[in-house]
Design a protein around this motif. Structure first.
Motif, short mmCIF file in Angstrom:
data_model
loop_
_atom_site.label_atom_id
_atom_site.label_comp_id
_atom_site.label_asym_id
_atom_site.label_seq_id
_atom_site.Cartn_x
_atom_site.Cartn_y
_atom_site.Cartn_z
N GLY A 180 59.23 68.23 -2.10
CA GLY A 180 59.77 68.50 -3.43
C GLY A 180 58.93 67.83 -4.48
O GLY A 180 57.89 67.23 -4.18
N ASP A 181 59.36 67.93 -5.72
CA ASP A 181 58.65 67.23 -6.78
C ASP A 181 58.89 65.73 -6.60
O ASP A 181 60.00 65.24 -6.75
CB ASP A 181 59.14 67.69 -8.15
CG ASP A 181 58.68 69.10 -8.47
OD1 ASP A 181 57.60 69.50 -7.98
OD2 ASP A 181 59.40 69.81 -9.19
N ASN A 182 57.83 65.03 -6.20
CA ASN A 182 57.85 63.58 -5.96
C ASN A 182 58.81 63.18 -4.84
O ASN A 182 59.41 62.11 -4.89
CB ASN A 182 58.16 62.82 -7.25
CG ASN A 182 57.58 61.42 -7.21
OD1 ASN A 182 56.60 61.15 -6.53
ND2 ASN A 182 58.19 60.52 -7.95
N SER A 183 58.96 64.05 -3.81
CA SER A 183 59.77 63.72 -2.65
C SER A 183 59.19 64.37 -1.40
O SER A 183 58.50 65.38 -1.48
CB SER A 183 61.22 64.16 -2.85
OG SER A 183 61.32 65.56 -2.88
N LEU A 184 59.49 63.76 -0.25
CA LEU A 184 58.97 64.25 1.02
C LEU A 184 59.95 63.90 2.13
O LEU A 184 60.46 62.78 2.19
CB LEU A 184 57.61 63.60 1.32
CG LEU A 184 56.98 63.84 2.68
CD1 LEU A 184 56.66 65.32 2.88
CD2 LEU A 184 55.74 62.98 2.86
N ASP A 185 60.21 64.87 2.99
CA ASP A 185 60.93 64.64 4.24
C ASP A 185 59.90 64.76 5.35
O ASP A 185 59.13 65.72 5.37
CB ASP A 185 62.03 65.68 4.46
CG ASP A 185 63.14 65.60 3.43
OD1 ASP A 185 63.28 64.55 2.76
OD2 ASP A 185 63.89 66.58 3.29
N PHE A 186 59.87 63.81 6.27
CA PHE A 186 58.92 63.87 7.36
C PHE A 186 59.48 63.23 8.61
O PHE A 186 60.45 62.45 8.56
CB PHE A 186 57.58 63.23 6.98
CG PHE A 186 57.62 61.74 6.72
CD1 PHE A 186 57.31 60.84 7.73
CD2 PHE A 186 57.93 61.24 5.46
CE1 PHE A 186 57.34 59.47 7.49
CE2 PHE A 186 57.95 59.88 5.22
CZ PHE A 186 57.66 58.99 6.23
N THR A 187 58.87 63.57 9.73
CA THR A 187 59.21 62.95 11.02
C THR A 187 57.97 62.25 11.54
O THR A 187 56.90 62.85 11.59
CB THR A 187 59.69 63.99 12.04
OG1 THR A 187 60.84 64.66 11.51
CG2 THR A 187 60.05 63.34 13.36
N ILE A 188 58.11 60.99 11.87
CA ILE A 188 56.99 60.25 12.45
C ILE A 188 57.39 59.84 13.85
O ILE A 188 58.54 59.45 14.10
CB ILE A 188 56.60 59.02 11.57
CG1 ILE A 188 55.30 58.41 12.09
CG2 ILE A 188 57.72 58.03 11.44
CD1 ILE A 188 54.63 57.45 11.12
N SER A 189 56.47 59.99 14.79
CA SER A 189 56.78 59.66 16.19
C SER A 189 55.54 59.13 16.89
O SER A 189 54.41 59.34 16.45
CB SER A 189 57.33 60.90 16.91
OG SER A 189 56.40 61.97 16.84
N ARG A 190 55.80 58.42 17.99
CA ARG A 190 54.72 57.90 18.81
C ARG A 190 55.27 57.50 20.16
O ARG A 190 56.47 57.24 20.30
CB ARG A 190 54.01 56.74 18.15
CG ARG A 190 54.85 55.50 17.98
CD ARG A 190 54.06 54.32 17.54
NE ARG A 190 53.27 53.85 18.66
CZ ARG A 190 52.54 52.76 18.64
NH1 ARG A 190 52.47 52.03 17.56
NH2 ARG A 190 51.85 52.38 19.68
N THR A 191 54.38 57.48 21.13
CA THR A 191 54.79 57.01 22.44
C THR A 191 54.95 55.50 22.39
O THR A 191 54.30 54.82 21.58
CB THR A 191 53.77 57.40 23.52
OG1 THR A 191 52.49 56.92 23.13
CG2 THR A 191 53.71 58.91 23.68
N ARG A 192 55.78 54.99 23.23
CA ARG A 192 56.05 53.53 23.25
C ARG A 192 54.89 52.76 23.79
O ARG A 192 54.05 53.09 24.45
CB ARG A 192 57.28 53.24 24.08
CG ARG A 192 58.53 53.59 23.28
CD ARG A 192 59.66 52.84 23.94
NE ARG A 192 60.84 52.71 23.18
CZ ARG A 192 61.06 51.82 22.22
NH1 ARG A 192 60.15 51.04 21.79
NH2 ARG A 192 62.23 51.73 21.65
#
Length: 124
Positions: free
Chosen positions: A112-124
């Motif tokens: 959006g305007d000055n907004s972000l939805d995201f998913t961050i992931s990594r293996t342990r």
């Protein structure tokens, strides 16, 4: 007889105008993990620095989380942000795009305007 109403209305109007122009910075996260992977869904608006829930590279346990800052975002366009520590940098993405940051992957969701939805992931 002098009246104070116009001056009071001017002060109220200026205050309301100033509040409309204020940027609200928000950060919310919902994380899950299992024995193999850790993942967090994050919504951010504004451009303050925030701590990621885990480092993007290196050991997860006993380590200080890396930082995240949304630089720019425009609805229907792309988002530019800085993320990570020594393995980090400045990145850009579009909705649905997945990028690598150190040992982690980040998938951009809604922008959006000055907004972000995201998913961050990594293996342990």
């Amino acid at each position: 007889m002098r009246t104070r109403a116009p001056a009071s209305l001017l002060v109220i109007g200026l205050t309301a105008t100033a509040l409309v122009g204020c940027q609200v910075d928000t950060w919310s996260e919902r994380c899950s993990s299992n024995t193999a992977q850790r993942s967090c869904e994050i919504s951010v608006s504004g451009n303050t620095f925030n701590d990621l829930p885990f480092p993007v590279s290196g050991p997860i346990l006993g380590n200080v989380p890396d930082r995240f800052r949304l630089e720019t975002a425009s609805e229907g366009g792309s988002a530019t942000f800085s993320a990570g520590g020594t393995e980090g940098g400045t990145f850009s993405c579009e909705e649905g795009q997945t990028i690598s940051i150190g040992d982690s992957s980040l998938q951009c969701g809604a922008i959006g305007d000055n907004s972000l939805d995201f998913t961050i992931s990594r293996t342990r």
